[in-house]
Design a protein around this motif. Structure first.
Motif, PDB file in Angstrom:
ATOM      1  N   PHE A 113      -3.481  -8.145  12.083  1.00 51.58           N
ATOM      2  CA  PHE A 113      -2.113  -8.057  11.570  1.00 51.58           C
ATOM      3  C   PHE A 113      -1.687  -6.821  11.071  1.00 51.58           C
ATOM      4  CE2 PHE A 113       0.813  -8.001   8.112  1.00 51.58           C
ATOM      5  CZ  PHE A 113       1.962  -8.474   8.684  1.00 51.58           C
ATOM      6  N   LEU A 114      -2.574  -5.993  10.489  1.00 52.17           N
ATOM      7  CA  LEU A 114      -2.309  -4.521   9.988  1.00 52.17           C
ATOM      8  C   LEU A 114      -2.308  -3.725  11.251  1.00 52.17           C
ATOM      9  CD1 LEU A 114      -4.738  -4.211   6.814  1.00 52.17           C
ATOM     10  CD2 LEU A 114      -2.050  -4.282   6.925  1.00 52.17           C
ATOM     11  N   PHE A 115      -3.260  -3.925  12.192  1.00 50.90           N
ATOM     12  CA  PHE A 115      -2.910  -3.063  13.527  1.00 50.90           C
ATOM     13  C   PHE A 115      -1.767  -3.305  14.130  1.00 50.90           C
ATOM     14  CE2 PHE A 115      -3.655  -2.596  18.043  1.00 50.90           C
ATOM     15  CZ  PHE A 115      -4.199  -1.283  18.093  1.00 50.90           C
ATOM     16  N   ALA A 116      -1.234  -4.567  14.430  1.00 56.57           N
ATOM     17  CA  ALA A 116      -0.070  -4.668  14.961  1.00 56.57           C
ATOM     18  C   ALA A 116       1.147  -4.123  14.147  1.00 56.57           C
ATOM     19  CB  ALA A 116       0.171  -6.462  15.146  1.00 56.57           C
ATOM     20  N   LEU A 117       0.886  -4.426  12.803  1.00 53.96           N
ATOM     21  CA  LEU A 117       2.277  -3.870  11.915  1.00 53.96           C
ATOM     22  C   LEU A 117       2.021  -2.165  12.140  1.00 53.96           C
ATOM     23  CD1 LEU A 117       4.056  -4.538   9.574  1.00 53.96           C
ATOM     24  CD2 LEU A 117       2.136  -4.034   8.133  1.00 53.96           C
ATOM     25  N   PHE A 118       1.032  -1.436  12.301  1.00 53.42           N
ATOM     26  CA  PHE A 118       1.006  -0.186  12.241  1.00 53.42           C
ATOM     27  C   PHE A 118       1.508   0.223  13.838  1.00 53.42           C
ATOM     28  CE2 PHE A 118      -2.013  -0.262   8.598  1.00 53.42           C
ATOM     29  CZ  PHE A 118      -1.219   0.309   7.674  1.00 53.42           C
ATOM     30  N   VAL A 172       8.936 -11.365  15.980  1.00 54.58           N
ATOM     31  CA  VAL A 172      10.259 -11.195  16.417  1.00 54.58           C
ATOM     32  C   VAL A 172      10.273  -9.791  17.270  1.00 54.58           C
ATOM     33  CG1 VAL A 172      12.560 -10.797  15.938  1.00 54.58           C
ATOM     34  CG2 VAL A 172      11.526 -12.608  14.630  1.00 54.58           C
ATOM     35  N   TYR A 173       9.590  -8.824  16.504  1.00 47.66           N
ATOM     36  CA  TYR A 173       9.543  -7.573  17.202  1.00 47.66           C
ATOM     37  C   TYR A 173       8.675  -7.627  18.407  1.00 47.66           C
ATOM     38  CZ  TYR A 173       9.580  -2.524  17.675  1.00 47.66           C
ATOM     39  OH  TYR A 173       9.583  -1.323  18.179  1.00 47.66           O
ATOM     40  N   TRP A 177      14.741  -2.762  10.682  1.00 48.87           N
ATOM     41  CA  TRP A 177      13.307  -3.189  11.206  1.00 48.87           C
ATOM     42  C   TRP A 177      12.104  -2.888  10.020  1.00 48.87           C
ATOM     43  CZ3 TRP A 177      12.252  -6.602  14.503  1.00 48.87           C
ATOM     44  CH2 TRP A 177      12.721  -6.810  15.717  1.00 48.87           C
ATOM     45  N   LEU A 178      12.478  -1.787   9.665  1.00 50.80           N
ATOM     46  CA  LEU A 178      11.577  -1.443   8.319  1.00 50.80           C
ATOM     47  C   LEU A 178      11.637  -2.519   7.106  1.00 50.80           C
ATOM     48  CD1 LEU A 178      11.152   2.446   8.509  1.00 50.80           C
ATOM     49  CD2 LEU A 178       9.601   0.580   9.424  1.00 50.80           C
ATOM     50  N   VAL A 179      12.963  -2.695   6.829  1.00 54.68           N
ATOM     51  CA  VAL A 179      13.235  -3.518   5.931  1.00 54.68           C
ATOM     52  C   VAL A 179      12.758  -4.954   6.095  1.00 54.68           C
ATOM     53  CG1 VAL A 179      15.214  -4.786   4.599  1.00 54.68           C
ATOM     54  CG2 VAL A 179      15.223  -2.147   4.636  1.00 54.68           C
ATOM     55  N   PHE A 180      13.014  -5.635   7.123  1.00 57.78           N
ATOM     56  CA  PHE A 180      12.527  -6.701   7.588  1.00 57.78           C
ATOM     57  C   PHE A 180      10.875  -6.777   7.574  1.00 57.78           C
ATOM     58  CE2 PHE A 180      16.571  -7.851   9.315  1.00 57.78           C
ATOM     59  CZ  PHE A 180      16.776  -9.004   8.716  1.00 57.78           C
ATOM     60  N   PRO A 206       7.099  -9.525   6.542  1.00 58.03           N
ATOM     61  CA  PRO A 206       6.333  -8.949   7.633  1.00 58.03           C
ATOM     62  C   PRO A 206       5.564  -9.764   8.798  1.00 58.03           C
ATOM     63  CG  PRO A 206       5.206  -9.200   5.600  1.00 58.03           C
ATOM     64  CD  PRO A 206       6.425  -9.857   5.327  1.00 58.03           C
ATOM     65  N   PHE A 207       5.247 -11.027   8.515  1.00 61.15           N
ATOM     66  CA  PHE A 207       4.758 -11.800   9.712  1.00 61.15           C
ATOM     67  C   PHE A 207       5.837 -12.258  10.666  1.00 61.15           C
ATOM     68  CE2 PHE A 207       2.972 -15.746  11.590  1.00 61.15           C
ATOM     69  CZ  PHE A 207       1.895 -15.200  12.052  1.00 61.15           C
ATOM     70  N   LEU A 208       6.970 -12.635  10.089  1.00 61.53           N
ATOM     71  CA  LEU A 208       7.847 -13.088  11.059  1.00 61.53           C
ATOM     72  C   LEU A 208       8.468 -11.952  11.641  1.00 61.53           C
ATOM     73  CD1 LEU A 208       9.900 -15.249  11.845  1.00 61.53           C
ATOM     74  CD2 LEU A 208      11.240 -14.892   9.865  1.00 61.53           C
TER      75      LEU A 208
END
Length: 128
Positions: A23-28, A62-63, A48-51, A56-58
């Motif tokens: 999840f962290l990898f995908a987030l970065f 979505v992204y 996008w950053l606020v969402f 974060p997971f959702l």
């Protein structure tokens, strides 16, 4: 506590840790893609950053669904540009300067290895 209960606790702990790092990898990756995307304006990047900060997971899901294809295309384009820049740098660093090439050709001409016509051809190709 038996061995198998302890084993499954360890197993699930590894699964949770793996999922967290994935999840962290995908987030970065998504955050870096948001900042590198030239098509998104500043407001959309902020949204996008606020969402990503509050859901974060959702937001990651979505992204990836909404912009996943563009993410891979932008990553491939960046990789191509980096490869071209690296190849250009290698060619530039590995190639001898025109004066070195002419000096080598002159040494070959003086040694009788090449003819004056070949020397002129080498000289004209280097100076182009």
């Amino acid at each position: 506590m038996s061995f198998w209960e302890n084993f499954w606790d360890i197993f699930w702990w590894f699964i949770y840790v793996y999922a967290f790092f994935a999840f962290l990898f995908a987030l970065f990756v998504i955050i870096s893609d948001i900042f590198r995307d030239k098509q998104l304006n500043g407001w959309l990047k902020a949204v996008w950053l606020v969402f990503l900060a509050f859901l974060p997971f959702l937001s990651v899901l979505v992204y990836l669904i909404a912009r996943g294809k563009g993410l891979t295309e932008r990553a491939a384009e960046r990789a191509r540009q980096n490869r071209e820049a690296t190849n250009a740098y290698i060619r530039e660093a590995a190639a001898a300067s025109p004066t070195e090439e002419i000096a080598k050709a002159k040494a070959l001409l003086d040694a009788g290895t090449i003819s004056p016509a070949e020397f002129e051809r080498i000289k004209s190709s280097v100076l182009v």
